[in-house]
Design a protein around this motif. Structure first.
Motif, PDB file in Angstrom:
ATOM      1  N   TRP A  10     -11.371  47.221 -24.321  1.00  0.00           N
ATOM      2  CA  TRP A  10     -10.024  47.317 -23.762  1.00  0.00           C
ATOM      3  C   TRP A  10      -8.957  46.854 -24.760  1.00  0.00           C
ATOM      4  O   TRP A  10      -7.876  47.436 -24.843  1.00  0.00           O
ATOM      5  N   GLY A  11      -9.276  45.805 -25.527  1.00  0.00           N
ATOM      6  CA  GLY A  11      -8.299  45.318 -26.503  1.00  0.00           C
ATOM      7  C   GLY A  11      -8.033  46.338 -27.600  1.00  0.00           C
ATOM      8  O   GLY A  11      -6.866  46.585 -27.966  1.00  0.00           O
ATOM      9  N   LEU A  12      -9.097  46.943 -28.129  1.00  0.00           N
ATOM     10  CA  LEU A  12      -8.913  47.965 -29.162  1.00  0.00           C
ATOM     11  C   LEU A  12      -8.232  49.212 -28.604  1.00  0.00           C
ATOM     12  O   LEU A  12      -7.549  49.931 -29.350  1.00  0.00           O
ATOM     13  N   SER A  13      -8.401  49.474 -27.328  1.00  0.00           N
ATOM     14  CA  SER A  13      -7.701  50.608 -26.709  1.00  0.00           C
ATOM     15  C   SER A  13      -6.191  50.382 -26.738  1.00  0.00           C
ATOM     16  O   SER A  13      -5.409  51.303 -27.012  1.00  0.00           O
TER      17      SER A  13
ATOM     18  N   LYS B  62     -12.250  40.284 -21.273  1.00  0.00           N
ATOM     19  CA  LYS B  62     -11.616  39.059 -21.749  1.00  0.00           C
ATOM     20  C   LYS B  62     -11.501  39.104 -23.273  1.00  0.00           C
ATOM     21  O   LYS B  62     -12.396  39.585 -23.959  1.00  0.00           O
ATOM     22  N   ILE B  63     -10.393  38.588 -23.771  1.00  0.00           N
ATOM     23  CA  ILE B  63     -10.165  38.466 -25.210  1.00  0.00           C
ATOM     24  C   ILE B  63     -10.224  36.987 -25.552  1.00  0.00           C
ATOM     25  O   ILE B  63      -9.327  36.218 -25.186  1.00  0.00           O
ATOM     26  N   PHE B  64     -11.304  36.574 -26.181  1.00  0.00           N
ATOM     27  CA  PHE B  64     -11.556  35.171 -26.502  1.00  0.00           C
ATOM     28  C   PHE B  64     -11.487  34.284 -25.256  1.00  0.00           C
ATOM     29  O   PHE B  64     -10.962  33.167 -25.283  1.00  0.00           O
ATOM     30  N   GLY B  65     -11.993  34.805 -24.155  1.00  0.00           N
ATOM     31  CA  GLY B  65     -12.061  34.038 -22.915  1.00  0.00           C
ATOM     32  C   GLY B  65     -10.871  34.208 -21.995  1.00  0.00           C
ATOM     33  O   GLY B  65     -10.881  33.683 -20.869  1.00  0.00           O
TER      34      GLY B  65
ATOM     35  N   LEU C  66      -7.961  28.318 -16.767  1.00  0.00           N
ATOM     36  CA  LEU C  66      -6.529  28.246 -17.052  1.00  0.00           C
ATOM     37  C   LEU C  66      -6.277  27.712 -18.462  1.00  0.00           C
ATOM     38  O   LEU C  66      -5.346  28.170 -19.145  1.00  0.00           O
ATOM     39  N   THR C  67      -7.114  26.765 -18.912  1.00  0.00           N
ATOM     40  CA  THR C  67      -6.958  26.223 -20.270  1.00  0.00           C
ATOM     41  C   THR C  67      -7.166  27.297 -21.319  1.00  0.00           C
ATOM     42  O   THR C  67      -6.387  27.408 -22.279  1.00  0.00           O
ATOM     43  N   ASP C  68      -8.208  28.111 -21.133  1.00  0.00           N
ATOM     44  CA  ASP C  68      -8.460  29.195 -22.092  1.00  0.00           C
ATOM     45  C   ASP C  68      -7.298  30.173 -22.136  1.00  0.00           C
ATOM     46  O   ASP C  68      -6.884  30.625 -23.217  1.00  0.00           O
ATOM     47  N   VAL C  69      -6.774  30.510 -20.956  1.00  0.00           N
ATOM     48  CA  VAL C  69      -5.663  31.464 -20.890  1.00  0.00           C
ATOM     49  C   VAL C  69      -4.443  30.920 -21.622  1.00  0.00           C
ATOM     50  O   VAL C  69      -3.807  31.629 -22.418  1.00  0.00           O
ATOM     51  N   ARG C  70      -4.111  29.661 -21.388  1.00  0.00           N
ATOM     52  CA  ARG C  70      -2.895  29.103 -21.988  1.00  0.00           C
ATOM     53  C   ARG C  70      -3.057  28.881 -23.484  1.00  0.00           C
ATOM     54  O   ARG C  70      -2.091  29.066 -24.251  1.00  0.00           O
TER      55      ARG C  70
ATOM     56  N   MET D  30      10.190  34.868 -23.888  1.00  0.00           N
ATOM     57  CA  MET D  30       9.712  35.963 -23.036  1.00  0.00           C
ATOM     58  C   MET D  30       8.192  36.062 -23.030  1.00  0.00           C
ATOM     59  O   MET D  30       7.608  36.545 -22.067  1.00  0.00           O
ATOM     60  N   GLY D  31       7.555  35.585 -24.103  1.00  0.00           N
ATOM     61  CA  GLY D  31       6.114  35.753 -24.228  1.00  0.00           C
ATOM     62  C   GLY D  31       5.301  35.043 -23.168  1.00  0.00           C
ATOM     63  O   GLY D  31       4.185  35.478 -22.842  1.00  0.00           O
ATOM     64  N   ILE D  32       5.831  33.965 -22.615  1.00  0.00           N
ATOM     65  CA  ILE D  32       5.065  33.241 -21.603  1.00  0.00           C
ATOM     66  C   ILE D  32       4.929  34.045 -20.311  1.00  0.00           C
ATOM     67  O   ILE D  32       4.090  33.726 -19.464  1.00  0.00           O
ATOM     68  N   ASN D  33       5.747  35.086 -20.142  1.00  0.00           N
ATOM     69  CA  ASN D  33       5.662  35.935 -18.955  1.00  0.00           C
ATOM     70  C   ASN D  33       4.914  37.233 -19.215  1.00  0.00           C
ATOM     71  O   ASN D  33       4.842  38.083 -18.321  1.00  0.00           O
ATOM     72  N   PHE D  34       4.377  37.414 -20.430  1.00  0.00           N
ATOM     73  CA  PHE D  34       3.647  38.630 -20.777  1.00  0.00           C
ATOM     74  C   PHE D  34       2.157  38.437 -20.528  1.00  0.00           C
ATOM     75  O   PHE D  34       1.599  37.391 -20.877  1.00  0.00           O
ATOM     76  N   PRO D  35       1.491  39.444 -19.951  1.00  0.00           N
ATOM     77  CA  PRO D  35       0.023  39.395 -19.871  1.00  0.00           C
ATOM     78  C   PRO D  35      -0.588  39.420 -21.272  1.00  0.00           C
ATOM     79  O   PRO D  35       0.060  39.807 -22.249  1.00  0.00           O
ATOM     80  N   VAL D  36      -1.833  39.009 -21.383  1.00  0.00           N
ATOM     81  CA  VAL D  36      -2.513  38.970 -22.667  1.00  0.00           C
ATOM     82  C   VAL D  36      -2.535  40.358 -23.298  1.00  0.00           C
ATOM     83  O   VAL D  36      -2.356  40.503 -24.517  1.00  0.00           O
ATOM     84  N   GLY D  37      -2.738  41.381 -22.498  1.00  0.00           N
ATOM     85  CA  GLY D  37      -2.760  42.743 -23.025  1.00  0.00           C
ATOM     86  C   GLY D  37      -1.434  43.144 -23.636  1.00  0.00           C
ATOM     87  O   GLY D  37      -1.396  43.821 -24.685  1.00  0.00           O
ATOM     88  N   VAL D  38      -0.313  42.712 -23.017  1.00  0.00           N
ATOM     89  CA  VAL D  38       1.007  43.013 -23.572  1.00  0.00           C
ATOM     90  C   VAL D  38       1.236  42.220 -24.863  1.00  0.00           C
ATOM     91  O   VAL D  38       1.848  42.725 -25.811  1.00  0.00           O
TER      92      VAL D  38
END
Length: 412
Positions: A38-41, A148-151, A172-176, A228-236
């Motif tokens: 999904w990440g490479l897509s 997941k991208i690095f968790g 949540l720690t991994d996400v942040r 603005m980045g704190i409101n972006f999903p990891v994919g964005v």
């Protein structure tokens, strides 16, 4: 953000279709539910979009250079019509029209990317909620939710609650941590891109308000992206980091291969070109010949970098031609050496040297005047006798040359 993204929902179907096509390719290599697939897509989506935007990028470069060149004229118009805003606007529009400059061209790549950016945001928001969107059916949505991208799930955000992150089977720690690292990289790449533009690819011979504006943007844009980045999903974040890296590489290529006239990058490029000509005896490549041709055509309007390049060619024994080629010529070397000798300043003398030299010169001038004033007597003179006039001239302090006869009443 969701409201803005919904405005571009009309393009979510093409965006989701492109992602699905790339996912089918990468899923066969890495597995359909992996973050790599999904990440490479998403990365491939960025690359495809940026390739399509290359013509707009070329227009952006030309527009930015035209704006830099027009800054002195624009400033003059602003000062001349500072009390008449309407006339000022009319003169500005006339200047843009006469020079073929479009101020909005510098923003075209960003404006063209905005629909795809917000469409991707809308797609990932629906994936986080488990809703189908575009060509993404429920199976693909569930697969994307597990990726997941690095968790960190590709649909998770820095501001998500712990319960929402837990629903995506993540910490949540991994996400942040992952989102914070990606935000820093995204802001740093934006800052570096703008910094190399300001330091290397700006005409330093022209000081204009445009340079100050670009310098401000160099610091403001990274801060905006960080907020603005704190409101972006990891994919964005993956999308925006990829497009920043692409822009940085694209900018480096332009700086190295097609620098702005008068900039440090142009000086470095012309020095590399000069070394190539000295090594091979010719200008290799059509693009390089076009650059030399443009420099020759400028004539007396060349900037310092271009004059330095022409002088370097002459010193190496080459002369640039109107078609962009160079010819070997010993005359060019001789002329260059003669010009350098003519420009060489004489050694400065001390005060005592100047005074002694002046006194010596004055004595020589007096002696020459004396020789000129002495009568040229071609008749032979008897030995042992001295003419009365010459006797009087021998006395110090008396005037030389023909003397006035004395009055009869004066004493002898």
């Amino acid at each position: 953000m969701d409201t803005i993204a919904s405005l571009f929902s009309f393009i979510t179907t093409p965006v989701s279709w492109i992602i699905v096509q790339f996912h089918s390719l990468y899923g066969a290599l890495f597995g359909p539910d992996t973050g790599w697939a999904w990440g490479l897509s998403i990365v491939s989506l960025v690359v495809l979009i940026r390739i399509c935007l290359i013509p707009l990028f070329v227009k952006q470069i030309k527009s930015m250079r035209n704006m830099q060149a027009l800054q002195p004229k624009m400033k003059a118009i602003q000062e001349r019509y500072k009390n008449d805003r309407q006339r000022q606007s009319e003169e500005m529009m006339k200047l843009y029209k006469d020079t073929g400059t479009n101020p909005l061209s510098s923003c075209l790549p960003i404006l063209a990317q905005s629909p795809f950016f917000f469409a991707l945001y809308h797609v990932l928001s629906n994936i986080a909620s488990g809703k189908t969107i575009g060509v993404l059916n429920q199976n693909l949505v569930d697969s994307a939710r597990q990726a997941k991208i690095f968790g960190a799930p590709i649909a998770a955000k820095f501001t998500d609650s712990e319960d929402k992150v837990a629903a995506l089977h993540a910490s949540l720690t991994d996400v942040r941590v992952i989102t914070a690292i990606m935000i820093v990289l995204m802001s740093a790449s934006q800052f570096y891109t703008q910094r190399q533009l300001m330091q290397k690819n700006v005409d330093l011979s022209v000081k204009t308000p445009y340079m100050q504006q670009q310098k401000m943007l160099m610091y403001i844009f990274p801060i905006i992206f960080a907020v603005m980045g704190i409101n972006f999903p990891v994919g964005v974040l993956v999308y925006w980091l990829t497009t920043n890296v692409w822009t940085m590489g694209q900018q480096m290529y332009v700086i190295n291969q097609n620098p702005t006239p008068g900039s440090k990058a142009q000086d470095s490029y012309l020095q590399r070109l000069l070394k190539g000509v000295s090594a091979h005896g010719e200008v290799r490549g059509r693009r390089k010949r076009n650059i030399v041709q443009a420099i020759v055509a400028k004539g007396s309007d060349r900037n310092d970098n271009e004059r330095k390049f022409i002088a370097g060619l002459a010193k190496a024994g080459y002369a640039a031609q109107a078609d962009g080629t160079v010819i070997k010529s010993d005359t060019v070397t001789a002329d260059a050496d003669a010009g350098a000798a003519a420009r060489r300043q004489p050694k400065r003398q001390s005060k005592s040297q100047r005074q002694s030299g002046g006194a010596q010169q004055t004595g020589e001038d007096k002696l020459s005047l004396q020789k000129q004033d002495e009568p040229q007597d071609t008749k032979p003179k008897p030995a042992g006798k001295t003419a009365p006039g010459n006797a009087r001239q021998a006395k110090s302090g008396q005037r030389k040359g023909q003397q006035r006869p004395k009055h009869p009443s004066s004493k002898k």
